[in-house]
Design a protein around this motif. Sequence first.
Motif, PDB file in Angstrom:
ATOM      1  N   ALA A  15       0.860  -0.982   0.568  1.00  0.00           N
ATOM      2  CA  ALA A  15       0.038  -0.114   0.007  1.00  0.00           C
ATOM      3  C   ALA A  15       0.866   1.298  -0.036  1.00  0.00           C
ATOM      4  N   TYR A 127      -7.812   2.535  -2.055  1.00  0.00           N
ATOM      5  CA  TYR A 127      -6.684   2.162  -1.578  1.00  0.00           C
ATOM      6  C   TYR A 127      -5.334   3.231  -1.860  1.00  0.00           C
ATOM      7  N   ASN A 128      -5.510   4.086  -2.840  1.00  0.00           N
ATOM      8  CA  ASN A 128      -4.787   4.135  -3.589  1.00  0.00           C
ATOM      9  C   ASN A 128      -4.309   5.984  -3.442  1.00  0.00           C
ATOM     10  N   ASP A 512      -4.657  -6.091  -2.920  1.00  0.00           N
ATOM     11  CA  ASP A 512      -4.587  -4.903  -2.534  1.00  0.00           C
ATOM     12  C   ASP A 512      -6.574  -4.816  -1.725  1.00  0.00           C
TER      13      ASP A 512
END
Length: 632
Positions: A15, A127-128, A512
Amino acid sequence: MNIQVLPDHKLSSVAPLKSCNVEKKEVELILVKDQNGVQYTSSTIMPTPSTHGTPCTAEELEERETWGKKIDFLLSVIGFAVDLANVWRFPYLCYKNGGGAFLIPYILFLVIAGMPLFYMELALGQYNREGAATVWKICPVFKGVGYTVIIIALYVGFYYNVIIAWSLYYLFSSMTSELPWLHCGNAWNSPNCTDPKLLNGSFLGNGTSYAKYKMTPAAEFYERGVLHLHESRGIQDLGMPRWELVLCLVAVVFLLYFSLWKGVKSSGKVVYITATMPYVVLFVLLIRGITLPGAMDGIRAYLHIDFKQLNDPKVWIDAATQIFYSLGAGFGVLIAFASYNKFDNNCYRDAILTSTVNCVTSFFSGFAIFSVLGYMAYKHGVRIEDVATEGAGLVFIIYPEAISTLPGSTFWAIVFFIMLLTLGIDSSMGGMEAVITGLSDDFKILKKNRKLFTFATAFGTFLVALFCITNGGIYVLTLLDNYAAGTSILFGVLIEAIGVSWFYGVDRFSEDIERMMGFKPGLYWRLCWKFVSPTFLLVVVIASIVTSTGLSYDDYVFPSWSNVIGWGVALSSMMFVPIYAIYKFLSMPGTFKQVIAITEENAILLFEDSAQQQQHWFETFTSEGKSCTYIQ
């Protein structure tokens, strides 16, 4: 520098972390083999305690703001997805495409394509923790699609705000004892204006449907009193902006600015009103509608089931495009909104909930619309199909005319246009937030000056929107509506789905999601992401191109040069995909497969050693037969 080589069975992607103020960084290089048929490397900057022994705090690692409450996020997503199209497009599509039978392809496409794409964008953003452009650090070659959807969101803002300004103008015009579109004899009316009481089935026996009859007071108020369309000869004859609409547009832009200038902390509070008000109003309008004579005929027409319609491919195309545009995937909005979530938020549950609420709202709004259309058909002695229509003609002509005949018409008109205003505002907020977040995350100077950048974005949309409120502005709006977010947005989401599923990889994407929520998506979701959704989008893109025809507005046919301009607008956003990909291939070392395999983490291998030491590490790993992308 510590470099850790993981065995092939310990495949991992880490991550993204924000770097904090530390004096030493370690680089973890993870060598991974055969991911989607490509060998590649991945690395992560691992912050370590400083020489003073002070560890990085959570605040240092996590600088991005988050939603004040979970409900802020949910209402923002629902408010964006539930827009004017839920009221003015879905009910009519359902009616003309087999009524209840239309729900079969609609629900099918919701389950196999709509929800998976919705879920994918929420997970990708959360997630990003990046906007639509920088989220492609997962596969930088595809970053161009991020710019594509940002540009499209900006284009939509140019004309969508104008429709909100119309709603505001109607709202102000409704604040009178007698609604201005009830009778003829006003300054904007033509000599041919006809009292609606004189219009019935026998009068319209020449084949003209009531919905297409343009000489009623309501139709003339919209086209002559608001648009001043009679003063324009076509798109080549625009004239000057109407000052009344300019003031309304200024009010809309300022409302958007002050809703967004402080980020999600401010916009998350505005949606408490803008996302919930439409439901209250729809319920009130439904209760009033079903008490009108002829209402049940309208509802029966809305729900009638004609399975023979399912033999028509156009019905399936309508269902596919409606579910796509209704959910709002591909505009970068869902990615932007989700990027402000907490890392462990259950976006799977959010995707199911919000997409379901959106589609149920579309279906529910049909009852409020068709109960009134049934009343209109009863009042004028015509069939439902003669008064049924979609788009601006429904919400700015037919529905207001019906309201004007009711006791307490001023109240009902104010309530209705407040609903349109709130439906439009939060959708426009979402589009503008996608632009602001997407570019701010890519260009840090914009993030540092968010208030100024928000103002510049809002003011820029205002300036372009002025072309849409001239005498011939409806022609400009029609052109933008058809080309700015037509085939181009379908193309953008298709490339996005391919990039995530086939190049970044469904397996990595699933890992992810597991890091965020503690469980992997099921086989159904992975199959949809990899095969079903891309296929669905490809078919819709092809259908969009094949069925594309020259532009027209009622009886006015646009000149051929305007269609060329329209395709130019569409291509101006789509071209970012190939141009940025070519730029990446030309500027990055390595073979085609190596460049495709690069993610932003391994593209920024933070080797702080000398060039000689860097070469040593590269030769060490390649001598072992492992694939390694070397960034000089």
